[in-house]
Write a protein that holds these residues in place. Sequence first.
Motif, PDB file in Angstrom:
ATOM      1  N   ASP A 107     -49.158 -36.288 135.813  1.00 15.95           N
ATOM      2  CA  ASP A 107     -48.579 -37.618 135.920  1.00 15.95           C
ATOM      3  C   ASP A 107     -48.383 -38.261 134.559  1.00 15.95           C
ATOM      4  OD1 ASP A 107     -50.326 -38.496 139.012  1.00 15.95           O
ATOM      5  OD2 ASP A 107     -48.456 -37.413 138.671  1.00 15.95           O
ATOM      6  N   TYR A 108     -49.003 -37.710 133.535  1.00 15.33           N
ATOM      7  CA  TYR A 108     -48.784 -38.201 132.191  1.00 15.33           C
ATOM      8  C   TYR A 108     -47.457 -37.691 131.637  1.00 15.33           C
ATOM      9  CZ  TYR A 108     -49.273 -38.605 127.111  1.00 15.33           C
ATOM     10  OH  TYR A 108     -49.063 -38.857 125.774  1.00 15.33           O
ATOM     11  N   VAL A 109     -47.190 -36.415 131.803  1.00 17.94           N
ATOM     12  CA  VAL A 109     -45.956 -35.861 131.262  1.00 17.94           C
ATOM     13  C   VAL A 109     -44.757 -36.153 132.146  1.00 17.94           C
ATOM     14  CG1 VAL A 109     -47.143 -34.053 129.973  1.00 17.94           C
ATOM     15  CG2 VAL A 109     -46.392 -33.596 132.318  1.00 17.94           C
ATOM     16  N   CYS A 110     -44.971 -36.349 133.430  1.00 16.90           N
ATOM     17  CA  CYS A 110     -43.872 -36.592 134.360  1.00 16.90           C
ATOM     18  C   CYS A 110     -44.072 -37.943 135.022  1.00 16.90           C
ATOM     19  CB  CYS A 110     -43.785 -35.484 135.409  1.00 16.90           C
ATOM     20  SG  CYS A 110     -42.423 -35.693 136.579  1.00 16.90           S
ATOM     21  N   GLY A 111     -43.278 -38.893 134.617  1.00 17.78           N
ATOM     22  CA  GLY A 111     -43.319 -40.232 135.143  1.00 17.78           C
ATOM     23  C   GLY A 111     -42.125 -41.002 134.633  1.00 17.78           C
ATOM     24  N   PRO A 112     -42.205 -42.318 134.665  1.00 20.68           N
ATOM     25  CA  PRO A 112     -41.101 -43.104 134.095  1.00 20.68           C
ATOM     26  C   PRO A 112     -40.738 -42.699 132.670  1.00 20.68           C
ATOM     27  CG  PRO A 112     -42.584 -44.518 135.326  1.00 20.68           C
ATOM     28  CD  PRO A 112     -43.242 -43.161 135.269  1.00 20.68           C
ATOM     29  N   THR A 113     -41.718 -42.243 131.914  1.00 24.48           N
ATOM     30  CA  THR A 113     -41.478 -41.616 130.623  1.00 24.48           C
ATOM     31  C   THR A 113     -41.701 -40.121 130.760  1.00 24.48           C
ATOM     32  OG1 THR A 113     -42.143 -43.586 129.382  1.00 24.48           O
ATOM     33  CG2 THR A 113     -42.175 -41.486 128.213  1.00 24.48           C
ATOM     34  N   ILE A 114     -40.709 -39.322 130.401  1.00 27.66           N
ATOM     35  CA  ILE A 114     -40.793 -37.868 130.480  1.00 27.66           C
ATOM     36  C   ILE A 114     -41.165 -37.360 129.099  1.00 27.66           C
ATOM     37  CG2 ILE A 114     -39.581 -35.747 131.063  1.00 27.66           C
ATOM     38  CD1 ILE A 114     -37.653 -37.585 132.720  1.00 27.66           C
ATOM     39  N   ARG A 115     -42.367 -36.828 128.974  1.00 28.12           N
ATOM     40  CA  ARG A 115     -42.901 -36.414 127.691  1.00 28.12           C
ATOM     41  C   ARG A 115     -42.749 -34.920 127.496  1.00 28.12           C
ATOM     42  NH1 ARG A 115     -46.189 -40.774 129.455  1.00 28.12           N
ATOM     43  NH2 ARG A 115     -46.340 -42.407 127.853  1.00 28.12           N
ATOM     44  N   THR A 116     -42.885 -34.479 126.258  1.00 26.58           N
ATOM     45  CA  THR A 116     -42.634 -33.089 125.894  1.00 26.58           C
ATOM     46  C   THR A 116     -43.865 -32.209 125.957  1.00 26.58           C
ATOM     47  OG1 THR A 116     -42.925 -33.601 123.542  1.00 26.58           O
ATOM     48  CG2 THR A 116     -40.678 -33.686 124.432  1.00 26.58           C
ATOM     49  N   GLU A 117     -45.020 -32.765 126.328  1.00 27.58           N
ATOM     50  CA  GLU A 117     -46.262 -31.997 126.311  1.00 27.58           C
ATOM     51  C   GLU A 117     -46.439 -31.138 127.558  1.00 27.58           C
ATOM     52  OE1 GLU A 117     -47.107 -35.670 123.719  1.00 27.58           O
ATOM     53  OE2 GLU A 117     -46.042 -35.242 125.590  1.00 27.58           O
ATOM     54  N   PHE A 118     -45.406 -30.427 127.936  1.00 29.83           N
ATOM     55  CA  PHE A 118     -45.506 -29.418 128.988  1.00 29.83           C
ATOM     56  C   PHE A 118     -46.033 -28.122 128.388  1.00 29.83           C
ATOM     57  CE2 PHE A 118     -42.976 -32.483 131.078  1.00 29.83           C
ATOM     58  CZ  PHE A 118     -42.947 -32.202 132.436  1.00 29.83           C
ATOM     59  N   GLY A 119     -46.749 -27.351 129.185  1.00 26.24           N
ATOM     60  CA  GLY A 119     -47.417 -26.175 128.659  1.00 26.24           C
ATOM     61  C   GLY A 119     -46.566 -24.934 128.560  1.00 26.24           C
ATOM     62  N   SER A 120     -45.631 -24.748 129.465  1.00 29.04           N
ATOM     63  CA  SER A 120     -44.837 -23.530 129.529  1.00 29.04           C
ATOM     64  C   SER A 120     -43.363 -23.885 129.519  1.00 29.04           C
ATOM     65  CB  SER A 120     -45.170 -22.721 130.792  1.00 29.04           C
ATOM     66  OG  SER A 120     -46.546 -22.369 130.830  1.00 29.04           O
ATOM     67  N   TRP A 121     -42.606 -23.144 128.733  1.00 26.12           N
ATOM     68  CA  TRP A 121     -41.181 -23.414 128.540  1.00 26.12           C
ATOM     69  C   TRP A 121     -40.348 -22.169 128.780  1.00 26.12           C
ATOM     70  CZ3 TRP A 121     -39.172 -28.230 127.032  1.00 26.12           C
ATOM     71  CH2 TRP A 121     -40.135 -29.192 126.707  1.00 26.12           C
ATOM     72  N   GLY A 122     -39.159 -22.372 129.338  1.00 22.95           N
ATOM     73  CA  GLY A 122     -38.202 -21.297 129.438  1.00 22.95           C
ATOM     74  C   GLY A 122     -37.450 -21.095 128.137  1.00 22.95           C
ATOM     75  N   GLN A 123     -36.536 -20.131 128.153  1.00 24.38           N
ATOM     76  CA  GLN A 123     -35.797 -19.772 126.954  1.00 24.38           C
ATOM     77  C   GLN A 123     -34.573 -20.643 126.716  1.00 24.38           C
ATOM     78  OE1 GLN A 123     -36.735 -17.394 124.567  1.00 24.38           O
ATOM     79  NE2 GLN A 123     -38.627 -17.625 125.758  1.00 24.38           N
ATOM     80  N   GLY A 124     -34.134 -21.378 127.716  1.00 28.16           N
ATOM     81  CA  GLY A 124     -32.999 -22.256 127.579  1.00 28.16           C
ATOM     82  C   GLY A 124     -31.719 -21.636 128.104  1.00 28.16           C
ATOM     83  N   THR A 125     -30.830 -22.482 128.570  1.00 31.74           N
ATOM     84  CA  THR A 125     -29.516 -22.063 129.019  1.00 31.74           C
ATOM     85  C   THR A 125     -28.490 -23.056 128.490  1.00 31.74           C
ATOM     86  OG1 THR A 125     -28.186 -21.440 130.964  1.00 31.74           O
ATOM     87  CG2 THR A 125     -29.721 -23.284 131.241  1.00 31.74           C
ATOM     88  N   GLN A 126     -27.406 -22.531 127.955  1.00 30.41           N
ATOM     89  CA  GLN A 126     -26.404 -23.364 127.299  1.00 30.41           C
ATOM     90  C   GLN A 126     -25.497 -24.023 128.326  1.00 30.41           C
ATOM     91  OE1 GLN A 126     -25.749 -23.968 123.802  1.00 30.41           O
ATOM     92  NE2 GLN A 126     -24.399 -25.525 124.725  1.00 30.41           N
ATOM     93  N   VAL A 127     -25.305 -25.319 128.177  1.00 29.15           N
ATOM     94  CA  VAL A 127     -24.339 -26.079 128.958  1.00 29.15           C
ATOM     95  C   VAL A 127     -23.320 -26.663 128.001  1.00 29.15           C
ATOM     96  CG1 VAL A 127     -23.963 -28.115 130.412  1.00 29.15           C
ATOM     97  CG2 VAL A 127     -25.916 -26.608 130.844  1.00 29.15           C
ATOM     98  N   THR A 128     -22.069 -26.368 128.236  1.00 26.06           N
ATOM     99  CA  THR A 128     -20.986 -26.882 127.415  1.00 26.06           C
ATOM    100  C   THR A 128     -20.003 -27.620 128.307  1.00 26.06           C
ATOM    101  OG1 THR A 128     -21.195 -25.056 125.838  1.00 26.06           O
ATOM    102  CG2 THR A 128     -19.151 -26.315 125.789  1.00 26.06           C
ATOM    103  N   VAL A 129     -19.716 -28.857 127.958  1.00 23.31           N
ATOM    104  CA  VAL A 129     -18.775 -29.681 128.709  1.00 23.31           C
ATOM    105  C   VAL A 129     -17.606 -29.982 127.791  1.00 23.31           C
ATOM    106  CG1 VAL A 129     -18.429 -31.764 130.061  1.00 23.31           C
ATOM    107  CG2 VAL A 129     -20.680 -30.665 130.010  1.00 23.31           C
ATOM    108  N   ALA A 130     -16.464 -29.431 128.099  1.00 24.93           N
ATOM    109  CA  ALA A 130     -15.282 -29.583 127.256  1.00 24.93           C
ATOM    110  C   ALA A 130     -14.045 -29.267 128.076  1.00 24.93           C
ATOM    111  CB  ALA A 130     -15.349 -28.674 126.034  1.00 24.93           C
ATOM    112  N   SER A 131     -12.925 -29.845 127.650  1.00 24.86           N
ATOM    113  CA  SER A 131     -11.655 -29.573 128.307  1.00 24.86           C
ATOM    114  C   SER A 131     -11.112 -28.216 127.882  1.00 24.86           C
ATOM    115  CB  SER A 131     -10.636 -30.668 127.973  1.00 24.86           C
ATOM    116  OG  SER A 131     -11.071 -31.929 128.447  1.00 24.86           O
TER     117      SER A 131
END
Length: 131
Positions: A107-131
Amino acid sequence: QVQVAESGGGLAQPGGSLRLSCAASGFTFLDSGAIGWFRQAPGKDREGISCMTINDGVTYYSDSVKGRFTMSRDNAKNTVYLQMNSLKPEDTAVYYCAASIRPYYNDYVCGPTIRTEFGSWGQGTQVTVAS
């Protein structure tokens, strides 16, 4: 080990939609945990845009995406989704999902303020928005 893996990024037109997936392992959605969505554009800090407390499905959104992005979950698949509608060019970034299962911390990391202190992270996926 708690692990998450995101997918679903790609190219979208302004005003279009994409759905990102975050598959979790090492815990189930019956446990007390949190899943967060973050994004990072080149030269910018990582920004928390949404999160969900897993046991009750309560979601939070940053002002930048509120009303356009929606989180949901599939308990059977141990997967959460981020439906992104009305996409804007400024949504272009690498999107990451993250998991937290730390006792008395979710409830500290996930609430009205979303904090970066999560323990496990994925590798990321690219999102591109363009015409």
